[in-house]
Design a protein around this motif. Structure first.
Motif: not given
Length: 350
Positions: A250-251, A319-322, A337-341
């Motif tokens: 995890x980042x 980005x996967x951790x994000x 809601x989710x954002x475009x990380x």
């Protein structure tokens, strides 16, 4: 005894709570304690090598101020400064210690600091509110073995807490509310089949958590090193490694700047990324040298510096951790809601 000090429950976290998070942007500038030298902006000619530095230096430096969380995060950054890894990239870095999380965001947005270290959840929250920040590098990461990770949930011996499922009804101290600590604690509780709605969080600084756990003001705390080792040496109960057990590799931390600063100073951003990367590689290759330097860059005693668990530092943004945290934040009510990380990340320098 249950804590009453600035507590909240996830069930009551809503728009009103999230508006509280934005309040520092409307207040006076943050007062951050300086751990290094240099001016906050501008260029200087004719720099000299720092004592004990190991990296080659340039003839001209750009002064930047970086806010980072007290403990291992700020120690990492100051080590890189002292060893000359940022000066070699043309940067004169001043490290300002913050409490972490949301507290670092206003300083970046207001231009008070050029960069700031923050936990990953606080960076996502800032972006979700339309604040003009961009992630430029990763900070601390977990290690592969949870038993060797740099963070722990610990509990007092009188609390009756021995495992994650016992956190129902407990009050746990965290350094800032609505950040990565809330998310990983609730993740572990959910994985253990416990009711995540039944945990309460109390906000306090890491150094305040040790006496709060000892005197029963809170039932437990999520600590990072060196406070983990200090708490366990004092007899606290080790409950879980929340970061490493929530997600492998995890980042936990990130470094951010404002969108305007990144757009106007791409060379400085790339130099900062290279400085972070060089510092992380140096510690990975010689962790003992970093341990030996800890008493110089922190108040950690030499004996304690040799015992604590170190994080992993790798500048590449995961980005996967994000996305993992993005999804959990929606599930737990921190985001609507989710954002475009991927859109809040500035690519690393080649």
């Amino acid at each position: 005894m249950r804590a009453t000090r600035r507590t909240t429950t996830i069930a009551t976290t809503g728009n009103a709570g999230r508006m509280r998070w934005l309040a520092p942007l409307l207040a006076a500038p943050l007062l951050l304690s300086s751990c290094g030298g240099g001016s906050p902006s501008g260029e200087q000619d004719g720099t000299s090598a720092q004592d004990g530095g190991t990296a080659e230096t340039s003839t001209q430096t750009t002064a930047v101020r970086v806010a980072d969380t007290a403990g291992m995060p700020s120690a990492f950054l100051q080590y890189g400064v002292n060893e000359g890894y940022f000066e070699a990239e043309g940067l004169d870095v001043t490290v300002d210690v913050s409490i972490g999380g949301a507290a670092a965001v206003p300083a970046v947005v207001n231009g008070e600091t050029q960069f700031a270290g923050s936990n990953t959840v606080s960076a996502i929250l800032a972006a979700s509110k339309g604040l003009p920040i961009t992630i430029v590098a990763a900070g601390t990461r977990t290690v592969a073995d949870p038993a060797e990770d740099f963070a722990r949930i610990v509990a007092s011996t009188s609390s009756g807490i021995e495992e994650v499922s016992d956190l129902e009804g407990a009050t746990i101290a965290v350094n800032t509310l609505e950040n990565i600590n809330d998310v990983v604690i609730m993740t572990l509780m959910e994985d253990a089949g416990a009711d995540r709605h039944q945990v309460r969080f109390a906000e306090m600084g890491f150094s305040d958590m040790l006496p709060a756990v000892a005197n029963g003001q809170v039932d437990g705390a999520l600590l990072i090193e060196p406070f983990v080792t200090m708490a366990l040496d004092e007899g606290a109960v080790e409950v879980a490694s929340p970061y490493a057990e929530s997600r492998e590799d995890m980042m936990v931390g990130t470094y951010m700047t404002s969108e305007d600063y990144a757009a106007e100073n791409p060379d400085v951003v790339e130099a900062f990324q290279r400085g972070i990367d060089a510092t992380g590689q140096a510690i990975a290759e010689d962790p003992d040298a970093f341990r030996e330097a800890l008493p110089e860059v922190t108040t950690i005693e030499p004996g304690l510096a040799g015992e604590i668990h170190l994080p992993v530092w790798n500048a590449t943004v995961d980005v996967e951790t994000l996305q993992f945290l993005n999804e959990r934040m929606v599930r737990y009510g921190l985001l609507d809601e989710e954002i475009a990380v991927d859109e809040i990340v500035t690519p690393a320098a080649e």
